[in-house]
Scaffold this motif. Structure first.
Motif, PDB file in Angstrom:
ATOM      1  N   LYS A  45      19.119 -28.088 -61.227  1.00  0.00           N
ATOM      2  CA  LYS A  45      20.471 -28.568 -61.514  1.00  0.00           C
ATOM      3  C   LYS A  45      21.169 -27.587 -62.454  1.00  0.00           C
ATOM      4  O   LYS A  45      20.921 -27.573 -63.660  1.00  0.00           O
ATOM      5  N   ASN A  46      22.049 -26.779 -61.876  1.00  0.00           N
ATOM      6  CA  ASN A  46      22.698 -25.721 -62.659  1.00  0.00           C
ATOM      7  C   ASN A  46      23.566 -26.278 -63.781  1.00  0.00           C
ATOM      8  O   ASN A  46      23.648 -25.719 -64.874  1.00  0.00           O
ATOM      9  N   GLU A  47      24.239 -27.421 -63.530  1.00  0.00           N
ATOM     10  CA  GLU A  47      25.140 -27.969 -64.545  1.00  0.00           C
ATOM     11  C   GLU A  47      24.390 -28.442 -65.784  1.00  0.00           C
ATOM     12  O   GLU A  47      24.930 -28.416 -66.901  1.00  0.00           O
ATOM     13  N   VAL A  48      23.121 -28.821 -65.602  1.00  0.00           N
ATOM     14  CA  VAL A  48      22.330 -29.275 -66.751  1.00  0.00           C
ATOM     15  C   VAL A  48      21.938 -28.073 -67.611  1.00  0.00           C
ATOM     16  O   VAL A  48      22.017 -28.125 -68.846  1.00  0.00           O
ATOM     17  N   TYR A  49      21.524 -26.992 -66.965  1.00  0.00           N
ATOM     18  CA  TYR A  49      21.232 -25.767 -67.713  1.00  0.00           C
ATOM     19  C   TYR A  49      22.475 -25.275 -68.457  1.00  0.00           C
ATOM     20  O   TYR A  49      22.406 -24.856 -69.616  1.00  0.00           O
ATOM     21  N   GLN A  50      23.608 -25.343 -67.774  1.00  0.00           N
ATOM     22  CA  GLN A  50      24.849 -24.875 -68.387  1.00  0.00           C
ATOM     23  C   GLN A  50      25.209 -25.738 -69.604  1.00  0.00           C
ATOM     24  O   GLN A  50      25.608 -25.203 -70.652  1.00  0.00           O
ATOM     25  N   ASP A  84      19.503 -20.169 -70.709  1.00  0.00           N
ATOM     26  CA  ASP A  84      19.981 -21.289 -69.896  1.00  0.00           C
ATOM     27  C   ASP A  84      21.163 -20.881 -69.016  1.00  0.00           C
ATOM     28  O   ASP A  84      21.253 -21.278 -67.846  1.00  0.00           O
ATOM     29  N   TYR A  85      22.082 -20.089 -69.578  1.00  0.00           N
ATOM     30  CA  TYR A  85      23.234 -19.646 -68.789  1.00  0.00           C
ATOM     31  C   TYR A  85      22.775 -18.797 -67.603  1.00  0.00           C
ATOM     32  O   TYR A  85      23.302 -18.927 -66.488  1.00  0.00           O
ATOM     33  N   LYS A  86      21.790 -17.934 -67.827  1.00  0.00           N
ATOM     34  CA  LYS A  86      21.284 -17.087 -66.744  1.00  0.00           C
ATOM     35  C   LYS A  86      20.602 -17.932 -65.664  1.00  0.00           C
ATOM     36  O   LYS A  86      20.750 -17.665 -64.459  1.00  0.00           O
TER      37      LYS A  86
END
Length: 286
Positions: free
Chosen positions: A56-61, A79-81
């Motif tokens: 889940k990319n939005e959670v890392y972001q 996390d952004y990467k």
């Protein structure tokens, strides 16, 4: 048998939807913590989601944003990467660039800001951040280009005026440097670096009297000169004294050469030139 298979499928789908619903609720709660600026509380919520579903990319972001806000910039970058790997988002290039700037890794920061700029070259904040990076890397020519663009975008920013002045000073554009820095000092009087830059600019332009006035202001304001700046100050006084002597302003020249000696009592050039003034007044013993 077919009935049992259908029952298992139904149960699996039910559990899956239940799990997704829980993750969504947990993510929304994490976002609420961000709105409340409780970043330390939001991070474990996002971490728990990632442990359940690491795609889940939005959670890392969101977790990266929290790390950034609590100044854990290396973790924010990680996390952004990861978010970018899952789903490309140009904003993440900007976020990574700013995070590297916070770590004072300006070359790396520029790499990511350049990536962002390839897709969005009209972001005024990008112009400012790239200018700051170039400035820190002492690439004053490129810094000047981006500060000039940023000035148009932020016409009321006194900080940009200062940076423009100092970049022009580093590039020996002394007239422009003086114009910018004088404007800046009208608002912020006690900036030592700007006073130094104006004083040295006037010295380089052979405006020795004006340069002296800025050196005197710095003394009155209690600023301490570096060894290099003190040397320039003394050289400026010597040149001013010689100019006064050539214009037959002998008393002024006498005072100026005497001032040099107060700063450097072994300055043979000051003694010699003061001796010439003494001869003019026929004070041969002196």
């Amino acid at each position: 048998m077919k009935l049992k298979i259908l029952q298992y499928k139904y149960l699996f789908i039910l559990v899956l939807f239940s799990c997704e619903s829980n993750i969504k609720n947990q993510y929304n709660f994490g976002l609420e913590r961000i709105k409340a600026r409780d970043y330390e509380e939001a991070i474990p919520l996002f971490t728990e989601i990632i442990n359940k579903d690491s795609n889940k990319n939005e959670v890392y972001q969101s977790r990266g944003y929290c790390y950034f806000k609590i100044q854990k910039y290396a973790l924010a970058i990680s996390d952004y990467k990861k978010a970018f790997e899952i789903k490309e988002n140009n904003q993440l290039n900007f976020n990574i660039g700013i995070s590297y700037m916070k770590l004072r890794k300006f070359n790396l920061a520029l790499n990511y800001l350049n990536k962002y700029e390839r897709k969005d070259s009209n972001n005024k904040n990008l112009w400012l951040q790239k200018a700051n990076c170039f400035n820190q890397l002492k690439n004053y020519s490129n810094a000047l280009i981006y500060y000039q663009k940023a000035k148009i975008a932020y016409p009321d920013s006194i900080k940009i005026i200062r940076d423009l002045g100092l970049c022009n000073f580093q590039l020996s554009n002394y007239y422009v440097a003086i114009e910018n820095l004088k404007f800046y000092l009208d608002s912020v009087e006690n900036d030592k670096i700007c006073h130094e830059a104006i004083a040295v600019s006037h010295f380089e332009l052979k405006n020795f009297k004006i340069a002296k006035s800025y050196f005197d202001q710095m003394l009155e304001m209690g600023f301490q000169n570096s060894e290099k700046l003190q040397s320039i100050k003394i050289e400026n006084l010597l040149m001013l004294g010689k100019s006064q002597y050539s214009k037959e302003k002998y008393l002024n020249a006498m005072q100026t050469f005497s001032e040099v000696i107060t700063y450097d009592n072994l300055n043979n050039e000051a003694y010699f030139n003061r001796g010439l003034v003494q001869l003019y007044f026929e004070k041969r013993i002196e």
